[in-house]
Enzyme design. Structure first.
Site, mmCIF file in Angstrom:
data_model
loop_
_atom_site.group_PDB
_atom_site.id
_atom_site.type_symbol
_atom_site.label_atom_id
_atom_site.label_comp_id
_atom_site.label_asym_id
_atom_site.label_seq_id
_atom_site.Cartn_x
_atom_site.Cartn_y
_atom_site.Cartn_z
ATOM 1 N N CYS A 114 7.367 54.634 -2.127
ATOM 2 C CA CYS A 114 6.332 55.188 -3.016
ATOM 3 C C CYS A 114 5.729 54.131 -3.939
ATOM 4 O O CYS A 114 4.708 54.387 -4.575
ATOM 5 C CB CYS A 114 6.901 56.340 -3.834
ATOM 6 S SG CYS A 114 7.558 57.654 -2.817
ATOM 7 N N HIS A 255 2.339 57.362 -10.190
ATOM 8 C CA HIS A 255 2.747 57.915 -8.890
ATOM 9 C C HIS A 255 2.848 59.434 -9.022
ATOM 10 O O HIS A 255 3.470 59.943 -9.949
ATOM 11 C CB HIS A 255 4.091 57.293 -8.499
ATOM 12 C CG HIS A 255 4.717 57.915 -7.292
ATOM 13 N ND1 HIS A 255 3.986 58.320 -6.197
ATOM 14 C CD2 HIS A 255 6.013 58.208 -7.011
ATOM 15 C CE1 HIS A 255 4.809 58.833 -5.295
ATOM 16 N NE2 HIS A 255 6.035 58.779 -5.761
ATOM 17 N N ASN A 285 3.564 64.722 -3.082
ATOM 18 C CA ASN A 285 3.926 63.309 -3.131
ATOM 19 C C ASN A 285 3.542 62.647 -1.809
ATOM 20 O O ASN A 285 4.183 62.883 -0.796
ATOM 21 C CB ASN A 285 5.433 63.195 -3.388
ATOM 22 C CG ASN A 285 5.919 61.759 -3.438
ATOM 23 O OD1 ASN A 285 5.188 60.832 -3.085
ATOM 24 N ND2 ASN A 285 7.160 61.576 -3.864
HETATM 25 O O1 UT7 Z 1 8.716 59.292 -4.841
HETATM 26 C C1 UT7 Z 1 10.067 59.431 -5.126
HETATM 27 C C2 UT7 Z 1 10.514 60.690 -4.528
HETATM 28 N N1 UT7 Z 1 11.325 61.580 -5.241
HETATM 29 C C3 UT7 Z 1 11.097 62.256 -6.373
HETATM 30 O O2 UT7 Z 1 10.243 62.014 -7.162
HETATM 31 C C4 UT7 Z 1 11.996 63.424 -6.621
HETATM 32 C C5 UT7 Z 1 12.606 63.456 -7.974
HETATM 33 N N2 UT7 Z 1 13.327 64.698 -8.187
HETATM 34 C C6 UT7 Z 1 12.679 65.868 -8.439
HETATM 35 O O3 UT7 Z 1 11.453 65.911 -8.495
HETATM 36 C C7 UT7 Z 1 13.512 67.082 -8.723
HETATM 37 O O4 UT7 Z 1 14.865 66.710 -8.821
HETATM 38 C C8 UT7 Z 1 13.372 68.204 -7.647
HETATM 39 C C9 UT7 Z 1 11.972 68.802 -7.724
HETATM 40 C C10 UT7 Z 1 13.608 67.637 -6.259
HETATM 41 C C11 UT7 Z 1 14.372 69.314 -7.929
HETATM 42 O O5 UT7 Z 1 14.188 69.817 -9.234
HETATM 43 P P1 UT7 Z 1 15.449 70.057 -10.185
HETATM 44 O O6 UT7 Z 1 14.940 70.644 -11.420
HETATM 45 O O7 UT7 Z 1 16.171 68.725 -10.274
HETATM 46 O O8 UT7 Z 1 16.263 71.137 -9.388
HETATM 47 P P2 UT7 Z 1 17.736 71.037 -8.798
HETATM 48 O O9 UT7 Z 1 17.782 70.070 -7.667
HETATM 49 O O10 UT7 Z 1 18.679 70.808 -9.948
HETATM 50 O O11 UT7 Z 1 17.920 72.505 -8.246
HETATM 51 C C12 UT7 Z 1 17.919 73.637 -9.103
HETATM 52 C C13 UT7 Z 1 18.072 74.866 -8.239
HETATM 53 C C14 UT7 Z 1 19.210 74.788 -7.238
HETATM 54 O O12 UT7 Z 1 19.793 76.067 -7.164
HETATM 55 P P3 UT7 Z 1 21.199 76.352 -7.895
HETATM 56 O O13 UT7 Z 1 22.162 75.376 -7.281
HETATM 57 O O14 UT7 Z 1 20.955 76.097 -9.357
HETATM 58 O O15 UT7 Z 1 21.454 77.774 -7.552
HETATM 59 C C15 UT7 Z 1 18.505 74.499 -5.940
HETATM 60 O O16 UT7 Z 1 19.225 74.964 -4.813
HETATM 61 O O17 UT7 Z 1 16.871 75.079 -7.474
HETATM 62 C C16 UT7 Z 1 17.227 75.255 -6.099
HETATM 63 N N3 UT7 Z 1 16.139 74.767 -5.282
HETATM 64 C C17 UT7 Z 1 15.093 75.532 -4.894
HETATM 65 N N4 UT7 Z 1 14.799 76.826 -5.117
HETATM 66 C C18 UT7 Z 1 13.643 77.287 -4.610
HETATM 67 C C19 UT7 Z 1 15.979 73.508 -4.785
HETATM 68 N N5 UT7 Z 1 14.831 73.447 -4.087
HETATM 69 C C20 UT7 Z 1 14.262 74.690 -4.147
HETATM 70 C C21 UT7 Z 1 13.069 75.232 -3.631
HETATM 71 N N6 UT7 Z 1 12.810 76.533 -3.881
HETATM 72 N N7 UT7 Z 1 12.200 74.508 -2.904
#
Ligand code: UT7
Length: 328
Positions: A114, A255, A285
Site C-alpha cells: 500500500c 492512504h 483500500n
Molecule cells: O493497507 C493496509 C491494510 N490494512 C489495514 O489498513 C487494516 C487495518 N485494520 C482495520 O482497519 C481494522 O482492524 C478492521 C476494519 C480490519 C477491523 O476493525 P476492528 O475494529 O479492529 O474490529 P475487530 O477485528 O476487533 O473485530 C470486531 C468484531 C469481531 O467480532 P467479535 O469477536 O467481537 O464478536 C469480528 O469478528 O467485528 C467482527 N467482524 C465483523 N463483523 C461484521 C470482523 N469483520 C466483520 C465484518 N462484518 N466484515
C-alpha cells in the site's frame, strides 16, 4: 537552481463493476452498518477476469500522459508500485511500457504494497534530481480482490481495485515539485499481512504448498495499531526534515485504508476536515492505487492546484510506510 521533479500530469482508472456493502452481505456474514462504522467504506470496484493491474495501469498512464501533454516516447523510465502484477515476471511496468509505446524507457516494479506509490515516487524524484533522467511515469496499482479470501469477512470487505499514475518531469528554476520523502520499514511486522504460497518458500509446484494459503492473511487489529502510529510518525518526520509544520500543509492525501485511521492521523496533525482528502467510501483500500487515485481526483475536483503543498502518506505489508511532501 537545483533540478526539481514536478508532477505535470496525473490520472487514474478503476474498473466499472461496483460491489456495495449490501452485495457483500450476500457473500459473507456482514452488513452495511458494520463496514461503514468500522471502515467508512460503502462500495469498491472489482476487476473482471480480463482486467488486470497492467490494463488498469495502462489506462491511468494514458490519462496522466494526456494531462502532461507529452508522448510516451519522451519517457525515460516507467516505475510501477504493485504487489499484484499480472505475472510473477515479467514486471507489470514492462507490460505497461509496451502498451503505451514508451519504447525509449526502462521499466521496473517496486513491491511496497500500500506504500507502493510513495516508494515509487521517491525513487523517481531522486533519479530526476540526480540528473540521470528527465521524464518518468510512476504508476501505483493493485487488484487485491483477485487474491482476497472471499470467505474471510475481516479482510474481503476492505479491498478494491484501481490504478493511478503520475508523470514526473525535470524542471529548473521552480519551487514546485517533490520537496522531500521519507521511507520506513519494519520487517518484524512481516507476519501481519502476507500471502504465503506462490513465492520461493512455498512454490506452487510443491505439493506441500497446498497447505499454505494463496489468499491475503491480515491481522487487522495489529495493523490498525501500527497504522495509526506510522501515519503520524512519517508525516511529522517529513515535515520536520524541511522545517515545515502541519499548518503549512494545504491538502493531506493519506492512504485510503480506513476512515478511522485517516481521522486519527488528521487529528494528530491538527488538520481540519477541509484539508483532508477522502474517497475511501467509493473505492475501499486499493493498496498501491490508493494515493495516486486520490491525488488524481483531488486535481479533477479542483481541490489540488499548482503551488499548493500536499502531504501524502501510506503504510502496508512489509511492514513499510512513508510520506511525500510535494509542492504541486
Ligand atoms: O493497507 C493496509 C491494510 N490494512 C489495514 O489498513 C487494516 C487495518 N485494520 C482495520 O482497519 C481494522 O482492524 C478492521 C476494519 C480490519 C477491523 O476493525 P476492528 O475494529 O479492529 O474490529 P475487530 O477485528 O476487533 O473485530 C470486531 C468484531 C469481531 O467480532 P467479535 O469477536 O467481537 O464478536 C469480528 O469478528 O467485528 C467482527 N467482524 C465483523 N463483523 C461484521 C470482523 N469483520 C466483520 C465484518 N462484518 N466484515
Amino acid at each position: 537552481m537545483p533540478t526539481k521533479a514536478v508532477i505535470t500530469g496525473i490520472g487514474h482508472a478503476v474498473p466499472p463493476k461496483i460491489l456495495t456493502n449490501d452485495d457483500l452481505s450476500k457473500i459473507v456474514d456482514t452488513n452495511d452498518e458494520w463496514i461503514t462504522q468500522r471502515t467508512g467504506i460503502k462500495e469498491r470496484r472489482i476487476t473482471s477476469a480480463t482486467e488486470t493491474s497492467s490494463t488498469l495501469g495502462t489506462e491511468a498512464s494514458q490519462n496522466a500522459l494526456m494531462q502532461a501533454g507529452i508522448s510516451a516516447t519522451d519517457l525515460d523510465l516507467v516505475i510501477c508500485g504493485t504487489v499484484t502484477g499480472d505475472m510473477m515476471f515479467p514486471s507489470t511496468s514492462c507490460l505497461i511500457q509496451e502498451r503505451i509505446g514508451a519504447r525509449n524507457a526502462g521499466a521496473l516494479d517496486i513491491g511496497a504494497a500500500c506504500a507502493g506509490f510513495i516508494y515509487s515516487l521517491s525513487v523517481a524524484s531522486a533519479m530526476i534530481e540526480a540528473g540521470h533522467i528527465r521524464n518518468v511515469l510512476v504508476i501505483g496499482v493493485d487488484t487485491l480482490t483477485k487474491i482476497v479470501d472471499w470467505t474471510d469477512r475481516s479482510t474481503c470487505v476492505l479491498f478494491g481495485d484501481g490504478a493511478g499514475a503520475a508523470v514526473l518531469q525535470a524542471s529548473e528554476n521552480t519551487d514546485r515539485g517533490i520537496i522531500r520523502t521519507v521511507l520506513m520499514a519494519d520487517g518484524t511486522g512481516a507476519p501481519y499481512i502476507k500471502i504465503e504460497a506462490g513465492g520461493g518458500l512455498h512454490p506452487v509446484s510443491n505439493p506441500a504448498s497446498l497447505e499454505k494459503s494463496n489468499h491475503i492473511f491480515m491481522a487487522g487489529s495489529e495493523v490498525y495499531r501500527f497504522a495509526v502510529n506510522a501515519m503520524g510518525e512519517a508525516c511529522c518526520k517529513v515535515l520536520d526534515e524541511v522545517g515545515l509544520t502541519p499548518d503549512d500543509v494545504d491538502l493531506f492525501v493519506p492512504h485510503q485504508a480506513n476512515l478511522r485511521i485517516i481521522d486519527s492521523a488528521a487529528k494528530r496533525l491538527g488538520l481540519p476536515p477541509e484539508k483532508v482528502f477522502v474517497n475511501v467510501h467509493k473505492y475501499g483500500n486499493t493498496s498501491g492505487g490508493s494515493v495516486p487515485i486520490a491525488l488524481s481526483e483531488a486535481v479533477s475536483e479542483g481541490r489540488l492546484k499548482p503551488g499548493m503543498i500536499v502531504l501524502t502518506v501510506g503504510f502496508g505489508a512489509g511492514l513499510v510506510w512513508g510520506a511525500n511532501l510535494i509542492r504541486w
